[in-house]
Design an enzyme around this catalytic site. Sequence first.
Site, mmCIF file in Angstrom:
data_model
loop_
_atom_site.group_PDB
_atom_site.id
_atom_site.type_symbol
_atom_site.label_atom_id
_atom_site.label_comp_id
_atom_site.label_asym_id
_atom_site.label_seq_id
_atom_site.Cartn_x
_atom_site.Cartn_y
_atom_site.Cartn_z
ATOM 1 N N LYS A 118 -0.503 -4.741 13.842
ATOM 2 C CA LYS A 118 0.776 -4.548 13.152
ATOM 3 C C LYS A 118 1.453 -3.347 13.776
ATOM 4 O O LYS A 118 0.869 -2.261 13.869
ATOM 5 C CB LYS A 118 0.495 -4.311 11.668
ATOM 6 C CG LYS A 118 1.722 -3.880 10.863
ATOM 7 C CD LYS A 118 1.445 -3.970 9.380
ATOM 8 C CE LYS A 118 2.528 -3.288 8.580
ATOM 9 N NZ LYS A 118 2.413 -3.484 7.146
ATOM 10 N N ILE A 119 2.686 -3.555 14.244
ATOM 11 C CA ILE A 119 3.420 -2.446 14.872
ATOM 12 C C ILE A 119 4.799 -2.301 14.250
ATOM 13 O O ILE A 119 5.289 -3.218 13.589
ATOM 14 C CB ILE A 119 3.595 -2.638 16.409
ATOM 15 C CG1 ILE A 119 4.389 -3.924 16.729
ATOM 16 C CG2 ILE A 119 2.254 -2.625 17.120
ATOM 17 C CD1 ILE A 119 4.949 -3.982 18.148
ATOM 18 N N TYR A 177 0.035 2.880 14.837
ATOM 19 C CA TYR A 177 1.270 3.658 14.774
ATOM 20 C C TYR A 177 1.137 4.914 15.651
ATOM 21 O O TYR A 177 0.363 5.814 15.329
ATOM 22 C CB TYR A 177 1.549 4.066 13.318
ATOM 23 C CG TYR A 177 1.903 2.927 12.368
ATOM 24 C CD1 TYR A 177 2.263 1.669 12.842
ATOM 25 C CD2 TYR A 177 1.901 3.125 10.991
ATOM 26 C CE1 TYR A 177 2.596 0.635 11.963
ATOM 27 C CE2 TYR A 177 2.242 2.092 10.105
ATOM 28 C CZ TYR A 177 2.584 0.849 10.609
ATOM 29 O OH TYR A 177 2.911 -0.161 9.746
ATOM 30 N N TRP A 215 -3.313 -1.563 12.096
ATOM 31 C CA TRP A 215 -1.957 -1.005 12.008
ATOM 32 C C TRP A 215 -1.967 0.078 13.107
ATOM 33 O O TRP A 215 -2.697 1.067 12.967
ATOM 34 C CB TRP A 215 -1.761 -0.273 10.711
ATOM 35 C CG TRP A 215 -1.337 -0.903 9.432
ATOM 36 C CD1 TRP A 215 -0.295 -0.465 8.662
ATOM 37 C CD2 TRP A 215 -1.914 -1.982 8.680
ATOM 38 N NE1 TRP A 215 -0.199 -1.216 7.501
ATOM 39 C CE2 TRP A 215 -1.174 -2.155 7.501
ATOM 40 C CE3 TRP A 215 -2.996 -2.856 8.912
ATOM 41 C CZ2 TRP A 215 -1.474 -3.138 6.547
ATOM 42 C CZ3 TRP A 215 -3.283 -3.835 7.956
ATOM 43 C CH2 TRP A 215 -2.535 -3.960 6.814
ATOM 44 N N ASP A 223 0.847 -1.202 0.000
ATOM 45 C CA ASP A 223 0.000 0.000 0.000
ATOM 46 C C ASP A 223 0.882 1.252 0.000
ATOM 47 O O ASP A 223 0.400 2.359 0.194
ATOM 48 C CB ASP A 223 -0.947 0.020 1.210
ATOM 49 C CG ASP A 223 -0.208 -0.002 2.546
ATOM 50 O OD1 ASP A 223 0.957 -0.440 2.592
ATOM 51 O OD2 ASP A 223 -0.794 0.414 3.550
ATOM 52 N N GLY A 277 9.693 -1.758 7.323
ATOM 53 C CA GLY A 277 10.519 -0.547 7.299
ATOM 54 C C GLY A 277 11.461 -0.538 6.114
ATOM 55 O O GLY A 277 11.301 -1.314 5.162
HETATM 56 P P1 FBP Z 1 7.082 -1.720 4.837
HETATM 57 O O1 FBP Z 1 7.348 -3.153 5.228
HETATM 58 O O2 FBP Z 1 7.457 -1.465 3.414
HETATM 59 O O3 FBP Z 1 7.709 -0.762 5.830
HETATM 60 O O4 FBP Z 1 5.510 -1.517 4.923
HETATM 61 C C1 FBP Z 1 4.841 -1.503 6.140
HETATM 62 C C2 FBP Z 1 3.820 -0.401 6.189
HETATM 63 O O5 FBP Z 1 2.989 -0.500 7.318
HETATM 64 C C3 FBP Z 1 2.945 -0.305 4.945
HETATM 65 O O6 FBP Z 1 1.832 -1.153 5.025
HETATM 66 C C4 FBP Z 1 2.619 1.149 4.897
HETATM 67 O O7 FBP Z 1 2.433 1.621 3.606
HETATM 68 C C5 FBP Z 1 3.837 1.794 5.451
HETATM 69 O O8 FBP Z 1 4.481 0.855 6.282
HETATM 70 C C6 FBP Z 1 3.479 3.023 6.218
HETATM 71 O O9 FBP Z 1 4.594 3.489 6.908
HETATM 72 P P2 FBP Z 1 4.721 5.028 7.291
HETATM 73 O O10 FBP Z 1 3.384 5.463 7.801
HETATM 74 O O11 FBP Z 1 5.794 5.050 8.330
HETATM 75 O O12 FBP Z 1 5.107 5.710 6.039
#
Ligand code: FBP
Length: 255
Positions: free
Chosen positions: A182-183, A151, A149, A26, A208
């Site tokens: 998911k963290i 964050y 997710w 995504d 990441g």
């Molecule tokens: P990656 O493994 O490429 O880091 O993806 C994990 C993810 O959660 C994706 O699903 C999402 O697009 C991205 O990280 C969002 O990360 P951020 O909000 O830090 O840009």
Amino acid sequence: MYNKKRLDKNLKKIMPNGKTLILAYDQGLEHGPFKDFNNKNIDPLYIINIAKESKVNAMVFQKGIAEKYQKEIRSAKIPLIIKLNGKTSLYKGESISRKLCSVQEAINLGASAIGYTIYIGSKYESKMFAEFEKIEREAHEKNIPVIAWIYPRGKTIKNDTSKEMMAYATRTALETGADIVKIKLGKIEDLPFAVKSAGRTKVVIAGGLRINEKALLEKTKKIIAAGASGLAIGRNIWQSSRPITLAKKLKKTIK
Ligand code: FBP
């Protein structure tokens, strides 16, 4: 109607034996097409093929890709997770991610589970919680597993992957009813408490920025030993020069 047995059965589709490797894609929306992509991996067909050949446990798309590539996704026979909210990186305000697809649309597109991001700590946290609550209620009524997710993000968050924040993220998922959380990972030694804080909600770790293959496999081993249920990663796999081999190795490590 909600039926725990049915929900657990559906959860098993993306998490057989309690472990999983989920391929996330995504980032085109979240980061834009220039930052993470090249000529190959900008093509969703390239990603669907990686998922198919490496037999990851599930793949994550936004609804547009799920719609436009429906034929190939269905024939890959890899469970689909649709991410229901999202945002671009162009917006620089306080973090908020809103609904772009409904639970019913996701089900119609063949989703085995749905995903939703909540930025805890953001000024808009309550808006995302309110939206998540509706989505989760509908998904659970239809026995569709929910992946949150979580964050931490916002003015009060100094370190989004500190021991406290990782555990707060997983606890938030448990208390708001998510099946999987998911963290982002900080220090590996802080992960066991985050997993404990998640209770019966399963914990998966985001990827990441890309790191070398050996380091990623080592890190994955430690993640599993710390009690997490697997990975939900993107760039580390589809930016690799041998993504299928790498995904197969990761799957073996996670089992
Ligand atoms: P990656 O493994 O490429 O880091 O993806 C994990 C993810 O959660 C994706 O699903 C999402 O697009 C991205 O990280 C969002 O990360 P951020 O909000 O830090 O840009």
